[in-house]
Design a protein around this motif. Structure first.
Motif, PDB file in Angstrom:
ATOM      1  N   VAL B  55       0.808  -1.229   0.000  1.00 53.66           N
ATOM      2  CA  VAL B  55       0.000   0.000   0.000  1.00 53.66           C
ATOM      3  C   VAL B  55       0.837   1.273   0.000  1.00 53.66           C
ATOM      4  O   VAL B  55       0.308   2.343  -0.259  1.00 53.66           O
ATOM      5  CB  VAL B  55      -1.006   0.024   1.176  1.00 53.66           C
ATOM      6  CG1 VAL B  55      -2.053  -1.053   0.985  1.00 53.66           C
ATOM      7  CG2 VAL B  55      -0.306  -0.123   2.511  1.00 53.66           C
ATOM      8  N   VAL B  56       2.130   1.171   0.276  1.00 57.77           N
ATOM      9  CA  VAL B  56       2.946   2.382   0.267  1.00 57.77           C
ATOM     10  C   VAL B  56       3.803   2.467  -1.001  1.00 57.77           C
ATOM     11  O   VAL B  56       4.647   3.329  -1.118  1.00 57.77           O
ATOM     12  CB  VAL B  56       3.847   2.488   1.517  1.00 57.77           C
ATOM     13  CG1 VAL B  56       3.004   2.659   2.760  1.00 57.77           C
ATOM     14  CG2 VAL B  56       4.737   1.270   1.665  1.00 57.77           C
ATOM     15  N   ASP B  68       9.376  -1.427   4.575  1.00 56.03           N
ATOM     16  CA  ASP B  68       9.189  -1.975   5.928  1.00 56.03           C
ATOM     17  C   ASP B  68       7.779  -2.507   6.135  1.00 56.03           C
ATOM     18  O   ASP B  68       7.588  -3.570   6.705  1.00 56.03           O
ATOM     19  CB  ASP B  68       9.472  -0.895   6.982  1.00 56.03           C
ATOM     20  CG  ASP B  68      10.975  -0.656   7.135  1.00 56.03           C
ATOM     21  OD1 ASP B  68      11.750  -1.539   6.706  1.00 56.03           O
ATOM     22  OD2 ASP B  68      11.348   0.394   7.680  1.00 56.03           O
ATOM     23  N   LEU B  69       6.798  -1.738   5.641  1.00 60.49           N
ATOM     24  CA  LEU B  69       5.411  -2.155   5.856  1.00 60.49           C
ATOM     25  C   LEU B  69       5.133  -3.476   5.143  1.00 60.49           C
ATOM     26  O   LEU B  69       4.474  -4.363   5.691  1.00 60.49           O
ATOM     27  CB  LEU B  69       4.443  -1.060   5.378  1.00 60.49           C
ATOM     28  CG  LEU B  69       2.977  -1.308   5.717  1.00 60.49           C
ATOM     29  CD1 LEU B  69       2.759  -1.346   7.222  1.00 60.49           C
ATOM     30  CD2 LEU B  69       2.083  -0.245   5.105  1.00 60.49           C
ATOM     31  N   GLU B  72       6.548  -6.280   7.152  1.00 54.66           N
ATOM     32  CA  GLU B  72       5.682  -6.615   8.284  1.00 54.66           C
ATOM     33  C   GLU B  72       4.448  -7.372   7.801  1.00 54.66           C
ATOM     34  O   GLU B  72       3.954  -8.269   8.482  1.00 54.66           O
ATOM     35  CB  GLU B  72       5.236  -5.347   9.027  1.00 54.66           C
ATOM     36  CG  GLU B  72       6.338  -4.378   9.387  1.00 54.66           C
ATOM     37  CD  GLU B  72       7.130  -4.762  10.613  1.00 54.66           C
ATOM     38  OE1 GLU B  72       7.296  -5.972  10.854  1.00 54.66           O
ATOM     39  OE2 GLU B  72       7.597  -3.841  11.323  1.00 54.66           O
ATOM     40  N   MET B  73       3.955  -6.996   6.626  1.00 51.38           N
ATOM     41  CA  MET B  73       2.778  -7.682   6.085  1.00 51.38           C
ATOM     42  C   MET B  73       3.128  -9.126   5.728  1.00 51.38           C
ATOM     43  O   MET B  73       2.330 -10.024   5.959  1.00 51.38           O
ATOM     44  CB  MET B  73       2.242  -6.948   4.857  1.00 51.38           C
ATOM     45  CG  MET B  73       1.447  -5.704   5.219  1.00 51.38           C
ATOM     46  SD  MET B  73       0.816  -4.911   3.747  1.00 51.38           S
ATOM     47  CE  MET B  73      -0.313  -3.733   4.473  1.00 51.38           C
ATOM     48  N   TYR B  98      -8.003  -2.809   4.426  1.00 50.05           N
ATOM     49  CA  TYR B  98      -7.553  -1.829   3.435  1.00 50.05           C
ATOM     50  C   TYR B  98      -8.543  -1.637   2.291  1.00 50.05           C
ATOM     51  O   TYR B  98      -8.323  -0.786   1.430  1.00 50.05           O
ATOM     52  CB  TYR B  98      -6.196  -2.238   2.874  1.00 50.05           C
ATOM     53  CG  TYR B  98      -5.061  -2.001   3.850  1.00 50.05           C
ATOM     54  CD1 TYR B  98      -4.481  -0.744   3.963  1.00 50.05           C
ATOM     55  CD2 TYR B  98      -4.588  -3.011   4.672  1.00 50.05           C
ATOM     56  CE1 TYR B  98      -3.455  -0.505   4.862  1.00 50.05           C
ATOM     57  CE2 TYR B  98      -3.560  -2.791   5.578  1.00 50.05           C
ATOM     58  CZ  TYR B  98      -3.002  -1.533   5.652  1.00 50.05           C
ATOM     59  OH  TYR B  98      -1.994  -1.294   6.543  1.00 50.05           O
ATOM     60  N   TYR B 101      -8.833  -2.317  -2.676  1.00 47.53           N
ATOM     61  CA  TYR B 101      -7.641  -1.712  -3.260  1.00 47.53           C
ATOM     62  C   TYR B 101      -6.394  -2.568  -2.992  1.00 47.53           C
ATOM     63  O   TYR B 101      -5.463  -2.593  -3.787  1.00 47.53           O
ATOM     64  CB  TYR B 101      -7.481  -0.312  -2.654  1.00 47.53           C
ATOM     65  CG  TYR B 101      -6.200   0.378  -2.994  1.00 47.53           C
ATOM     66  CD1 TYR B 101      -6.042   1.001  -4.224  1.00 47.53           C
ATOM     67  CD2 TYR B 101      -5.136   0.424  -2.089  1.00 47.53           C
ATOM     68  CE1 TYR B 101      -4.863   1.653  -4.540  1.00 47.53           C
ATOM     69  CE2 TYR B 101      -3.961   1.069  -2.404  1.00 47.53           C
ATOM     70  CZ  TYR B 101      -3.829   1.681  -3.629  1.00 47.53           C
ATOM     71  OH  TYR B 101      -2.661   2.316  -3.946  1.00 47.53           O
TER      72      TYR B 101
END
Lengths: 174, 166
Positions: B55-56, B68-69, B72-73, B98, B101
């Motif tokens: 998502v980022v 990083d996200l 973690e996911m 989320y 999307y």
């Protein structure tokens, strides 16, 4: 034979409609499926050693703010505003919790000290709470009503007017 | 001479065995560290994570993103797989957090059907148009042949007849 002449303009109608729909929506605005739903529970160990959990805050309106020390300038802009709002409304029963994501402890503590946060703040190991809340980036702020429902989600730095309006609506709500 | 040859051969054989042994070390090490089930687990995590949008990022899956996200996911997906959650349950969890999307391929229903159906519809309509135009061209070809001057045709016939008689 005249219908053939109309064919091209007619065929372009659905394309124009589709483009009109597509260009009028903001591709960056992704609605959170969690708004108006009950907020996911969390239990985190705060920087001051205490524990913060949604269950313990039940019945109180809560401003849940996700931040990080590396989130410059947005988090630095809204930080004094959060602290001031917390001081102004805590006696009316408002709760405020900060969740620090993907940060180092030293940098996070420096951030807390810099803005003199007096409301509970906690790191989010493994970003579990952030993912559970569908956080994209920092800052993001969730306004949770007394029923534990997410009344509103704000992405990006808060403005004084928006924060005050949302807090007022939380305090008024049941 | 014979002894020297023998020594040479045994040295070569020893080198051969050593090479083979060294070649096996990474395999043995990997098998030892991960074990067969972990290879399966990582495949499964990759499979599920490759369907989730980071998502980022811009157009990157959770499996491919170095952020990083996304890391973690992936950890969370791994944990959910270990808990025995199915692929559908895991993507349903991410969608509940989320929205749709987060899925890299939009589900085939509602408005999304346009994305899945329009390309095929366009190919069908385009193919039909090409077929119709091509058929018209081949049918009209005789009609477009220029009329032959009767005098000229008579002359051709006459000369052909003359040639046969010669």
């Amino acid at each position: 034979m005249t219908w053939k002449k109309l064919l091209i303009p007619l065929a372009s109608v659905p394309i124009i409609l589709l483009l009109a729909y597509g260009f009028r929506t903001d591709p960056k605005a992704i609605p959170s499926p969690l708004v108006q739903k009950s907020a996911p529970d969390f239990r985190l160990k705060a920087f001051d050693g205490g524990e913060v959990s949604l269950a313990d805050l039940k019945g109180k309106p809560l401003v849940l703010n996700f931040w990080a020390s590396w989130c410059y300038p947005a988090c630095y802009e809204e930080a004094p505003l959060l602290e001031a709002t917390w001081k102004r409304h805590k006696d009316q029963g408002l709760m405020m919790v900060g969740v620090d994501i993907q940060d180092t402890e030293a940098n996070a503590r420096e951030f807390l000290q810099r803005f003199g946060f007096t409301f509970p703040n906690a790191p989010d190991p493994g970003s579990k709470v952030s993912i559970d809340y569908g956080v994209y980036g920092v800052p993001e702020t969730y306004f949770i009503d007394r029923q534990g429902r997410i009344a509103y989600k704000h992405v990006g730095a808060l403005t004084p007017a928006l924060l005050e309006a949302q807090v007022q609506s939380l305090l008024k709500g049941k | 001479m014979i002894r020297r040859m023998g020594r040479w051969a045994s040295a070569r054989r020893a080198t051969w065995w050593l090479t083979l042994g060294v070649a096996f070390v990474p395999w043995w090490g990997a098998a030892h560290v991960y074990g067969a089930t972990n290879f399966d687990l990582e495949d499964r995590v990759r499979e599920i994570a490759s369907e989730l949008r980071c998502v980022v990022c811009q157009n990157l899956s959770v499996a491919d993103s170095p952020s990083d996200l996304a890391k973690e996911m992936r950890n969370l997906v791994r944990e959910l797989v270990r808990q025995g959650k199915s692929r559908e349950e895991i993507s349903a969890y991410f969608v509940s957090r989320y929205g749709e999307y987060v899925l890299l391929s939009p589900p085939k229903r509602g408005f999304n059907l346009l994305v899945w159906g329009l390309p095929f519809l366009a190919i069908a309509v385009g193919g039909g148009a090409v077929y119709l135009v091509a058929r018209r061209w081949t049918e009209q070809a005789p009609a477009h042949r220029p009329a032959i001057d009767p005098a000229y045709a008579d002359r051709v016939q006459r000369e052909l007849k003359d040639r046969e008689q010669q």
